[in-house]
Design an enzyme around this catalytic site. Sequence first.
Site, PDB file in Angstrom:
ATOM      1  N   HIS A  17       0.842  -1.196   0.000  1.00 11.93           N
ATOM      2  CA  HIS A  17       0.000   0.000   0.000  1.00 11.93           C
ATOM      3  C   HIS A  17       0.876   1.244   0.000  1.00 11.93           C
ATOM      4  O   HIS A  17       2.113   1.155  -0.010  1.00 11.93           O
ATOM      5  CB  HIS A  17      -1.001  -0.016   1.162  1.00 11.93           C
ATOM      6  CG  HIS A  17      -0.353  -0.145   2.526  1.00 11.93           C
ATOM      7  ND1 HIS A  17       0.506   0.794   3.037  1.00 11.93           N
ATOM      8  CD2 HIS A  17      -0.449  -1.113   3.473  1.00 11.93           C
ATOM      9  CE1 HIS A  17       0.900   0.423   4.239  1.00 11.93           C
ATOM     10  NE2 HIS A  17       0.343  -0.738   4.529  1.00 11.93           N
ATOM     11  N   HIS A  20       3.903   1.643   2.361  1.00  9.42           N
ATOM     12  CA  HIS A  20       5.115   0.925   1.950  1.00  9.42           C
ATOM     13  C   HIS A  20       5.850   1.700   0.857  1.00  9.42           C
ATOM     14  O   HIS A  20       7.069   1.814   0.870  1.00  9.42           O
ATOM     15  CB  HIS A  20       4.754  -0.465   1.423  1.00  9.42           C
ATOM     16  CG  HIS A  20       4.120  -1.360   2.440  1.00  9.42           C
ATOM     17  ND1 HIS A  20       2.876  -1.906   2.286  1.00  9.42           N
ATOM     18  CD2 HIS A  20       4.558  -1.777   3.648  1.00  9.42           C
ATOM     19  CE1 HIS A  20       2.580  -2.644   3.346  1.00  9.42           C
ATOM     20  NE2 HIS A  20       3.585  -2.578   4.189  1.00  9.42           N
ATOM     21  N   CYS A 125      -1.610  -8.715  20.994  1.00 13.20           N
ATOM     22  CA  CYS A 125      -2.312  -8.248  19.787  1.00 13.20           C
ATOM     23  C   CYS A 125      -1.935  -9.151  18.627  1.00 13.20           C
ATOM     24  O   CYS A 125      -0.780  -9.176  18.222  1.00 13.20           O
ATOM     25  CB  CYS A 125      -1.957  -6.797  19.442  1.00 13.20           C
ATOM     26  SG  CYS A 125      -2.655  -6.322  17.832  1.00 13.20           S
ATOM     27  N   CYS A 128      -0.350  -7.132  15.634  1.00 13.32           N
ATOM     28  CA  CYS A 128       1.046  -6.705  15.827  1.00 13.32           C
ATOM     29  C   CYS A 128       1.962  -7.907  16.033  1.00 13.32           C
ATOM     30  O   CYS A 128       3.177  -7.776  15.950  1.00 13.32           O
ATOM     31  CB  CYS A 128       1.212  -5.859  17.082  1.00 13.32           C
ATOM     32  SG  CYS A 128       0.444  -4.266  17.042  1.00 13.32           S
ATOM     33  N   CYS A 143      -5.520  -2.622  21.621  1.00 11.63           N
ATOM     34  CA  CYS A 143      -4.193  -2.373  21.075  1.00 11.63           C
ATOM     35  C   CYS A 143      -4.016  -0.881  20.799  1.00 11.63           C
ATOM     36  O   CYS A 143      -4.887  -0.267  20.180  1.00 11.63           O
ATOM     37  CB  CYS A 143      -4.033  -3.168  19.771  1.00 11.63           C
ATOM     38  SG  CYS A 143      -2.568  -2.673  18.834  1.00 11.63           S
ATOM     39  N   HIS A 146      -3.769  -0.833  16.677  1.00 13.66           N
ATOM     40  CA  HIS A 146      -4.909  -1.291  15.870  1.00 13.66           C
ATOM     41  C   HIS A 146      -6.256  -1.035  16.534  1.00 13.66           C
ATOM     42  O   HIS A 146      -7.298  -1.193  15.901  1.00 13.66           O
ATOM     43  CB  HIS A 146      -4.755  -2.779  15.558  1.00 13.66           C
ATOM     44  CG  HIS A 146      -3.536  -3.066  14.737  1.00 13.66           C
ATOM     45  ND1 HIS A 146      -2.374  -3.577  15.274  1.00 13.66           N
ATOM     46  CD2 HIS A 146      -3.289  -2.854  13.431  1.00 13.66           C
ATOM     47  CE1 HIS A 146      -1.475  -3.694  14.320  1.00 13.66           C
ATOM     48  NE2 HIS A 146      -1.990  -3.256  13.192  1.00 13.66           N
ATOM     49  N   LYS A 296      -7.228   7.838   9.168  1.00  9.56           N
ATOM     50  CA  LYS A 296      -6.468   6.668   8.739  1.00  9.56           C
ATOM     51  C   LYS A 296      -7.069   6.175   7.421  1.00  9.56           C
ATOM     52  O   LYS A 296      -8.290   6.125   7.286  1.00  9.56           O
ATOM     53  CB  LYS A 296      -6.619   5.599   9.822  1.00  9.56           C
ATOM     54  CG  LYS A 296      -5.693   4.430   9.691  1.00  9.56           C
ATOM     55  CD  LYS A 296      -5.899   3.538  10.946  1.00  9.56           C
ATOM     56  CE  LYS A 296      -5.013   2.388  11.026  1.00  9.56           C
ATOM     57  NZ  LYS A 296      -4.625   1.432  10.256  1.00  9.56           N
ATOM     58  N   LYS A 299     -10.481   1.364   3.277  1.00 12.30           N
ATOM     59  CA  LYS A 299     -11.374   1.174   2.133  1.00 12.30           C
ATOM     60  C   LYS A 299     -12.777   1.628   2.466  1.00 12.30           C
ATOM     61  O   LYS A 299     -13.450   2.251   1.644  1.00 12.30           O
ATOM     62  CB  LYS A 299     -11.368  -0.294   1.712  1.00 12.30           C
ATOM     63  CG  LYS A 299     -10.088  -0.657   0.981  1.00 12.30           C
ATOM     64  CD  LYS A 299     -10.241  -1.905   0.142  1.00 12.30           C
ATOM     65  CE  LYS A 299      -8.919  -2.210  -0.543  1.00 12.30           C
ATOM     66  NZ  LYS A 299      -8.255  -3.407  -0.053  1.00 12.30           N
TER      67      LYS A 299
HETATM   68  O1  ME8 Z   1       5.721  -3.317  10.544  1.00 18.70           O
HETATM   69  N1  ME8 Z   1       2.060   5.471   6.417  1.00 18.70           N
HETATM   70  O2  ME8 Z   1       5.539  -4.331   8.477  1.00 18.70           O
HETATM   71  P1  ME8 Z   1       4.380  -3.439   7.806  1.00 18.70           P
HETATM   72  C1  ME8 Z   1       3.402   5.414   6.490  1.00 18.70           C
HETATM   73  N2  ME8 Z   1       7.060  -6.295   9.199  1.00 18.70           N
HETATM   74  N3  ME8 Z   1       4.090   4.301   6.744  1.00 18.70           N
HETATM   75  C2  ME8 Z   1       3.406   3.178   6.946  1.00 18.70           C
HETATM   76  C3  ME8 Z   1       1.993   3.140   6.887  1.00 18.70           C
HETATM   77  C4  ME8 Z   1       1.310   4.367   6.596  1.00 18.70           C
HETATM   78  N4  ME8 Z   1      -0.006   4.455   6.498  1.00 18.70           N
HETATM   79  N5  ME8 Z   1       1.609   1.878   7.138  1.00 18.70           N
HETATM   80  C5  ME8 Z   1       2.743   1.145   7.338  1.00 18.70           C
HETATM   81  C6  ME8 Z   1       6.011  -4.182   9.748  1.00 18.70           C
HETATM   82  N6  ME8 Z   1       3.823   1.935   7.226  1.00 18.70           N
HETATM   83  C7  ME8 Z   1       7.094  -5.202  10.100  1.00 18.70           C
HETATM   84  C8  ME8 Z   1       8.430  -4.502  10.087  1.00 18.70           C
HETATM   85  S1  ME8 Z   1      11.109  -4.507  10.272  1.00 18.70           S
HETATM   86  C9  ME8 Z   1      12.256  -5.537  10.876  1.00 18.70           C
HETATM   87  C10 ME8 Z   1       9.608  -5.398  10.421  1.00 18.70           C
HETATM   88  C11 ME8 Z   1       5.233   1.543   7.401  1.00 18.70           C
HETATM   89  O3  ME8 Z   1       4.184  -4.061   6.471  1.00 18.70           O
HETATM   90  C12 ME8 Z   1       5.479   0.952   8.787  1.00 18.70           C
HETATM   91  O4  ME8 Z   1       5.619   1.979   9.727  1.00 18.70           O
HETATM   92  O5  ME8 Z   1       3.220  -3.339   8.710  1.00 18.70           O
HETATM   93  C13 ME8 Z   1       6.742   0.167   8.555  1.00 18.70           C
HETATM   94  O6  ME8 Z   1       7.877   0.992   8.719  1.00 18.70           O
HETATM   95  C14 ME8 Z   1       6.611  -0.301   7.109  1.00 18.70           C
HETATM   96  O7  ME8 Z   1       5.582   0.513   6.510  1.00 18.70           O
HETATM   97  C15 ME8 Z   1       6.226  -1.759   6.982  1.00 18.70           C
HETATM   98  O8  ME8 Z   1       5.012  -1.990   7.675  1.00 18.70           O
END
Ligand code: ME8
Length: 509
Positions: A17, A20, A125, A128, A143, A146, A296, A299
Amino acid sequence: MSFYITTAISYVNGAPHLGHAYEAITTDVIARHMRQRGEDVFFLTGTDEHGEPIADAAHAQGVEPQQLADENAARFKALMPQLQISNDFFIRTTDEQHGLRVQAVLERVHDNGYTHKGLYEGWYCPRCADFKVENEILEGNRCPIHEIALVREQEENWFFRLSAFQAPLERLFAEHPDFVAPAVRYNEARAFIASGLQDISLSRARMSWGITVPWDPGHVFYVWFDALLNYYTALGYAHDGEDLTDRYWPATYHVIGKDILKFHTVFWPAMLMAADIPVPEHVFVHGFLLGADGRKMSKSLGNVLDPYEVLDRFGSDALRFYLVRDVAFGADGSVGIDGVKMRYENELANEYGNLASRTIAMVHRYRDGVVPATATDPELAGEFAELPERVRALIDRVDTTGALAEIWQRVRRCNRYVEERAPWQLARDADRAQQLDTVLASLVEAVRVLSVLLAAYIPTASGKLLAALNRDDISIASAGFAARVAGGPVQALEPLFPKVSPPPSQAAA
Ligand code: ME8
């Protein structure tokens, strides 16, 4: 100098998304800029594939976790080139080589006496994959991230003696005030440590989707230990037959979102200390992207900005530019398609694109496509004095937005310069030919410098412009505004940011 930069690795329980994409883009801007400075850069990204969130999502879809992981990891991997991410390796935590190295490091933690077995009971959670400590839990046992109900869980597992690192972590923070930035996140992490560290689970007995604990094969490692270690293990096998660990470790920058602060600034350094491995130099923490309504993205609220739609309609330079320009690093930011369109039309097309095309068109119209070899205008040169140094200093603070603003101020200045000098009037007067030469040479030099500095942000458009100028040096060292230009031919340039067609839904209407 070696410069090792990483993004967080993404969970593969869903598709990529915008959050990422944002993190990958910001990190990529820094990585590209550092390469322009001649640093020996290694840039890592990847996917986090073990643990409860993935196992649960797979079961809900009636597939094996590995299948879900394979499908989604492929989507994350494919997105990287679409966003022009220049990562040197893409790690998957289901890589066999990762697993072996995780076992070796954690075995050392065990041998060093930092594990013990015990009964864990706490509020967990499942999203998480994390047990929450009392001071994090929201009212009604929910949480903090979430906002869903936490589950009371009890199990026998291996613990990591986080409590043994209270003093070492306090020292780390005291001695390295730049370990975590921005300051608000440094303070938050420090306060968490000061509130007293409890031991945390290192393993899970009920789960099987994970890396086996070598000294107790009925357990798998808690997913966060496996995940955090990606930053370290990747260097061991990213290049076939070559171990890059000595060259790049410790990591220079970890770039992460604010929701995973505790893991990266408390658990991670403690775990490395427990394994006798040096800790990373800096953790940079970005904010969250919210819908255009400030809520936030979800959808059901219909406020999701889909990175794929932006890529399709506007291209990846536009997505990169928009996110970095609109969302100050460290802060939360509201984003939406109208904002993308506005920045695309007003800034990329009308300001930079137009400056580029009118400059090149005038060189063709008035000087047969050859840049006058002459001194540049000291007035315009003055506007660019110290610009590369300022950009460097801002990027060193991960102020990618601030550095872009500095560059953009000059884009606007150049457009004003064109209006002020009115080359079309100079062209009518043969006595003012030298003035016209100066203006044209200065403008070509200005768009060259701007394009070098923008290469980290909008690599495609800046690359096309530099190619039209027959210049391919994008080193920061070449971003000084020359007092005199060497001249040479320029090629015609197609519009860098062409008019964009309306979205399919509106086109049909
Ligand atoms: O946390 N706005 O994975 P993830 C900005 N696997 N950044 C965002 C966001 C948003 N709306 N949503 C998510 C994880 N992120 C773990 C990490 S590292 C060893 C393990 C950012 O897929 C989030 O803060 O939930 C994180 O840095 C990254 O996307 C991956 O999130």
